[in-house]
Design a protein around this motif. Structure first.
Motif, PDB file in Angstrom:
ATOM      1  N   ASP A 142       0.846  -1.197   0.000  1.00 32.32           N
ATOM      2  CA  ASP A 142       0.000   0.000   0.000  1.00 32.32           C
ATOM      3  C   ASP A 142       0.881   1.245   0.000  1.00 32.32           C
ATOM      4  O   ASP A 142       0.458   2.311  -0.458  1.00 32.32           O
ATOM      5  CB  ASP A 142      -0.897   0.008   1.238  1.00 32.32           C
ATOM      6  CG  ASP A 142      -1.803  -1.206   1.289  1.00 32.32           C
ATOM      7  OD1 ASP A 142      -2.683  -1.310   0.423  1.00 32.32           O
ATOM      8  OD2 ASP A 142      -1.608  -2.051   2.180  1.00 32.32           O
ATOM      9  N   TYR A 143       2.084   1.102   0.528  1.00 33.38           N
ATOM     10  CA  TYR A 143       3.109   2.132   0.471  1.00 33.38           C
ATOM     11  C   TYR A 143       4.395   1.500  -0.037  1.00 33.38           C
ATOM     12  O   TYR A 143       4.690   0.340   0.256  1.00 33.38           O
ATOM     13  CB  TYR A 143       3.343   2.779   1.840  1.00 33.38           C
ATOM     14  CG  TYR A 143       2.289   3.798   2.205  1.00 33.38           C
ATOM     15  CD1 TYR A 143       2.441   5.137   1.846  1.00 33.38           C
ATOM     16  CD2 TYR A 143       1.135   3.419   2.885  1.00 33.38           C
ATOM     17  CE1 TYR A 143       1.468   6.072   2.164  1.00 33.38           C
ATOM     18  CE2 TYR A 143       0.152   4.353   3.199  1.00 33.38           C
ATOM     19  CZ  TYR A 143       0.330   5.684   2.832  1.00 33.38           C
ATOM     20  OH  TYR A 143      -0.644   6.602   3.136  1.00 33.38           O
ATOM     21  N   PRO A 171      -0.883   9.631   4.360  1.00 38.75           N
ATOM     22  CA  PRO A 171      -0.510  10.667   3.391  1.00 38.75           C
ATOM     23  C   PRO A 171      -0.266  10.076   2.003  1.00 38.75           C
ATOM     24  O   PRO A 171      -0.171   8.855   1.830  1.00 38.75           O
ATOM     25  CB  PRO A 171       0.802  11.207   3.970  1.00 38.75           C
ATOM     26  CG  PRO A 171       1.416   9.987   4.603  1.00 38.75           C
ATOM     27  CD  PRO A 171       0.259   9.213   5.196  1.00 38.75           C
ATOM     28  N   ASP A 172      -0.157  10.953   1.002  1.00 39.96           N
ATOM     29  CA  ASP A 172       0.312  10.511  -0.316  1.00 39.96           C
ATOM     30  C   ASP A 172       1.797  10.198  -0.247  1.00 39.96           C
ATOM     31  O   ASP A 172       2.288   9.300  -0.941  1.00 39.96           O
ATOM     32  CB  ASP A 172       0.082  11.602  -1.369  1.00 39.96           C
ATOM     33  CG  ASP A 172      -1.387  11.840  -1.654  1.00 39.96           C
ATOM     34  OD1 ASP A 172      -2.159  10.861  -1.645  1.00 39.96           O
ATOM     35  OD2 ASP A 172      -1.762  13.006  -1.878  1.00 39.96           O
ATOM     36  N   SER A 173       2.493  10.944   0.582  1.00 38.42           N
ATOM     37  CA  SER A 173       3.949  10.813   0.655  1.00 38.42           C
ATOM     38  C   SER A 173       4.441  11.087   2.070  1.00 38.42           C
ATOM     39  O   SER A 173       3.893  11.937   2.773  1.00 38.42           O
ATOM     40  CB  SER A 173       4.603  11.802  -0.319  1.00 38.42           C
ATOM     41  OG  SER A 173       5.985  11.944  -0.065  1.00 38.42           O
ATOM     42  N   ILE A 185       5.861   6.491  -0.807  1.00 40.25           N
ATOM     43  CA  ILE A 185       4.754   6.994  -1.624  1.00 40.25           C
ATOM     44  C   ILE A 185       3.620   5.972  -1.594  1.00 40.25           C
ATOM     45  O   ILE A 185       3.856   4.765  -1.653  1.00 40.25           O
ATOM     46  CB  ILE A 185       5.191   7.232  -3.084  1.00 40.25           C
ATOM     47  CG1 ILE A 185       6.314   8.270  -3.150  1.00 40.25           C
ATOM     48  CG2 ILE A 185       4.008   7.663  -3.940  1.00 40.25           C
ATOM     49  CD1 ILE A 185       5.885   9.688  -2.934  1.00 40.25           C
ATOM     50  N   SER A 186       2.392   6.459  -1.518  1.00 35.99           N
ATOM     51  CA  SER A 186       1.252   5.537  -1.483  1.00 35.99           C
ATOM     52  C   SER A 186       0.985   4.942  -2.852  1.00 35.99           C
ATOM     53  O   SER A 186       1.221   5.570  -3.891  1.00 35.99           O
ATOM     54  CB  SER A 186      -0.005   6.267  -0.990  1.00 35.99           C
ATOM     55  OG  SER A 186      -0.506   7.139  -1.994  1.00 35.99           O
ATOM     56  N   ARG A 187       0.490   3.734  -2.855  1.00 36.66           N
ATOM     57  CA  ARG A 187       0.103   3.073  -4.101  1.00 36.66           C
ATOM     58  C   ARG A 187      -0.984   3.884  -4.813  1.00 36.66           C
ATOM     59  O   ARG A 187      -0.982   4.000  -6.042  1.00 36.66           O
ATOM     60  CB  ARG A 187      -0.416   1.668  -3.782  1.00 36.66           C
ATOM     61  CG  ARG A 187      -1.075   0.944  -4.925  1.00 36.66           C
ATOM     62  CD  ARG A 187      -0.083   0.358  -5.887  1.00 36.66           C
ATOM     63  NE  ARG A 187       0.703  -0.674  -5.236  1.00 36.66           N
ATOM     64  CZ  ARG A 187       1.507  -1.521  -5.904  1.00 36.66           C
ATOM     65  NH1 ARG A 187       1.607  -1.438  -7.204  1.00 36.66           N
ATOM     66  NH2 ARG A 187       2.204  -2.420  -5.241  1.00 36.66           N
ATOM     67  N   GLN A 188      -1.875   4.449  -4.032  1.00 30.33           N
ATOM     68  CA  GLN A 188      -2.963   5.235  -4.611  1.00 30.33           C
ATOM     69  C   GLN A 188      -2.419   6.421  -5.409  1.00 30.33           C
ATOM     70  O   GLN A 188      -2.893   6.710  -6.509  1.00 30.33           O
ATOM     71  CB  GLN A 188      -3.887   5.735  -3.497  1.00 30.33           C
ATOM     72  CG  GLN A 188      -5.082   6.528  -3.981  1.00 30.33           C
ATOM     73  CD  GLN A 188      -6.006   6.930  -2.837  1.00 30.33           C
ATOM     74  OE1 GLN A 188      -5.768   6.593  -1.686  1.00 30.33           O
ATOM     75  NE2 GLN A 188      -7.060   7.650  -3.166  1.00 30.33           N
ATOM     76  N   HIS A 241      -0.628  15.327  -0.851  1.00 25.54           N
ATOM     77  CA  HIS A 241      -0.632  15.450   0.611  1.00 25.54           C
ATOM     78  C   HIS A 241       0.661  14.828   1.124  1.00 25.54           C
ATOM     79  O   HIS A 241       0.769  13.600   1.282  1.00 25.54           O
ATOM     80  CB  HIS A 241      -1.843  14.731   1.203  1.00 25.54           C
ATOM     81  CG  HIS A 241      -1.844  14.706   2.700  1.00 25.54           C
ATOM     82  ND1 HIS A 241      -2.385  13.656   3.427  1.00 25.54           N
ATOM     83  CD2 HIS A 241      -1.376  15.592   3.620  1.00 25.54           C
ATOM     84  CE1 HIS A 241      -2.240  13.896   4.711  1.00 25.54           C
ATOM     85  NE2 HIS A 241      -1.633  15.059   4.864  1.00 25.54           N
ATOM     86  N   ALA A 242       1.639  15.680   1.359  1.00 25.31           N
ATOM     87  CA  ALA A 242       2.977  15.206   1.700  1.00 25.31           C
ATOM     88  C   ALA A 242       3.351  15.579   3.125  1.00 25.31           C
ATOM     89  O   ALA A 242       3.149  16.713   3.555  1.00 25.31           O
ATOM     90  CB  ALA A 242       3.998  15.784   0.716  1.00 25.31           C
ATOM     91  N   LEU A 243       3.924  14.614   3.839  1.00 21.21           N
ATOM     92  CA  LEU A 243       4.418  14.830   5.192  1.00 21.21           C
ATOM     93  C   LEU A 243       5.935  14.658   5.218  1.00 21.21           C
ATOM     94  O   LEU A 243       6.495  13.959   4.365  1.00 21.21           O
ATOM     95  CB  LEU A 243       3.783  13.845   6.172  1.00 21.21           C
ATOM     96  CG  LEU A 243       2.260  13.835   6.279  1.00 21.21           C
ATOM     97  CD1 LEU A 243       1.815  12.768   7.267  1.00 21.21           C
ATOM     98  CD2 LEU A 243       1.724  15.207   6.683  1.00 21.21           C
TER      99      LEU A 243
END
Length: 419
Positions: free
Chosen positions: A81-82, A109-111, A175-178, A210-212
């Protein structure tokens, strides 16, 4: 939630062997470790065959392909998933992995990116300060922060890369798979540039992902005599130590995909070409970058005295300027104001570096006579301890955690000279 750690590799079996061990030390059932072997001719397969862990997967491309294609090949064979990519001479910190998972599960998050210390392999006297690890206060025990995507986007377009700040990353980042699915081309390609890690970073910046970011390490960035990145910019053209970079370039030329400004000959050239590739293929219109600043950055990236590379850069930029109607910006690229801005940026970076020297410490990565990626990861974990849990739940301060870490370095028999 499955987290995939992917290590693309090519004929670096002796480095890979220790890098793999850092992943195998992770205590997590929802974790997978994948080695994507780019048709190595050494004993890489034998190294993989020695591993007995159902979380580990070895895949082989079957023929020599580009790094971009190897990244794509590996992604197709993972289920995370990530996704995290690291190099075959890098390492992950197994003791900090549970905190990485905690952040991802809590925030989705996305990242997620992090500060990454470096580790130099002590091979035949290669490099400076090899075999040791640096602990820096402002890069440890940081709280989870949201990346200012609007700021990052503008700095990228303006070629103000020194002010870009923390940025999304898939290489030494997560990074997320999505999100990866959201940047696929119509042909189902996720990495559509010869610089796959930079491509994902720039896509995330330009799409306001959406990055952290945390100023705390989850991986160590290794460098060695076989590192592709070092070979790209450490030596003059024709130096035999450029071989890893030359192999990288040759494989890129065999790839059916080509970046907007051809095959990069310097790192700044690769950055600019990646940005323009995204703008060229993006279904949404992306603002025009500051071409004058980007041309200046690229044209001044050749090493002093390397006239061959300088000529290549000049010819490629002239051709691209004609293609895009930016001849005026190219002609203005040597403007003094552009050069002064670059010097001011570098000066400010030096000042910041001097400030941090007061709060850092360096120790050896050796354990029982060995000094490699595994001993480096275990040493770093031992110093960091479990203190980051207190940062994430708000029960401890960064200053207290730093003091505890420094106490552990003093108690260790592996303490070396402070930086």
């Amino acid at each position: 939630m499955i987290i995939s750690l992917i290590i693309p590799t090519r004929e670096r079996a002796d480095y890979l062997k220790e890098s793999l061990q850092t992943g195998l030390q992770i205590e997590d059932d929802q974790f997978e470790l994948i080695v994507s072997d780019n048709a190595s001719n050494d004993h890489t397969r034998e190294v993989a065959n020695e591993i007995n862990d159902n979380r580990f997967k070895y895949i082989n491309t079957g023929e020599r392909i580009s790094m971009r294609q190897n990244f794509e090949f590996a992604l197709q064979h993972c289920s995370g998933d990530y996704v995290i990519y690291i190099g075959d001479d890098d390492c992950i910190l197994p003791g900090q992995f549970r905190f990485l998972r905690q952040i991802l599960e809590q925030h989705r998050p996305d990242s997620l990116s992090w500060d990454r210390p470096t580790y130099g392999w002590p091979v035949n006297g290669y490099g400076k300060r090899t075999g040791s690890l640096k602990f820096q206060r402002n890069s440890l025990y940081g709280e989870v922060e949201t990346v200012d995507s609007d700021h990052s986007r503008q700095q990228l377009l303006d070629c103000n890369l020194g002010a870009l700040g923390p940025k999304p990353a898939i290489y030494h980042g997560c990074i997320s798979r999505q999100f990866l699915r959201s940047i696929e081309t119509e042909d189902g390609i996720c990495f559509a540039s010869s610089n796959p890690d930079v491509y994902v970073t720039y896509q995330a910046v330009l799409r306001n992902a959406h990055a952290l970011h945390v100023a705390h390490p989850f991986t160590l960035n290794g460098y060695s005599p076989v590192s592709t990145g070092g070979a790209h910019h450490a030596y003059k053209a024709g130096d035999p130590r450029c071989k890893p970079a030359q192999m990288f370039q040759q494989e890129n030329k065999q790839d059916f995909l080509c970046d907007a400004i051809g095959y990069a000959v310097t790192v700044p050239h690769a950055f600019f070409s990646t940005l323009e590739t995204i703008r060229e293929i993006s279904p949404q219109q992306i603002e025009r970058p500051d071409y004058r600043a980007w041309y200046h950055y690229v044209l001044n990236s050749a090493r002093p005295g390397d006239h061959e590379t300088a000529k290549k850069l000049s010819d490629q930029m002239a051709e691209y300027a004609e293609k895009t109607g930016t001849q005026t910006e190219l002609a203005e690229a040597d403007d003094a104001s552009v050069a002064v801005a670059g010097k001011i940026k570098k000066y400010s970076q030096r000042i910041e570096k001097l400030r941090t020297m007061m709060h850092r410490k360096r120790i050896t990565a050796a354990i029982d006579g060995k000094n490699d990626a595994l001993t480096a990861a275990l040493t770093y974990d031992r110093v960091l301890g479990e203190d980051y849990a207190g940062i994430l739940d708000g029960s401890r301060s960064r200053n207290i955690c730093w003091k505890s870490a420094m106490q552990r370095t003093r108690q260790s028999q592996f303490v070396a000279r402070a930086a």
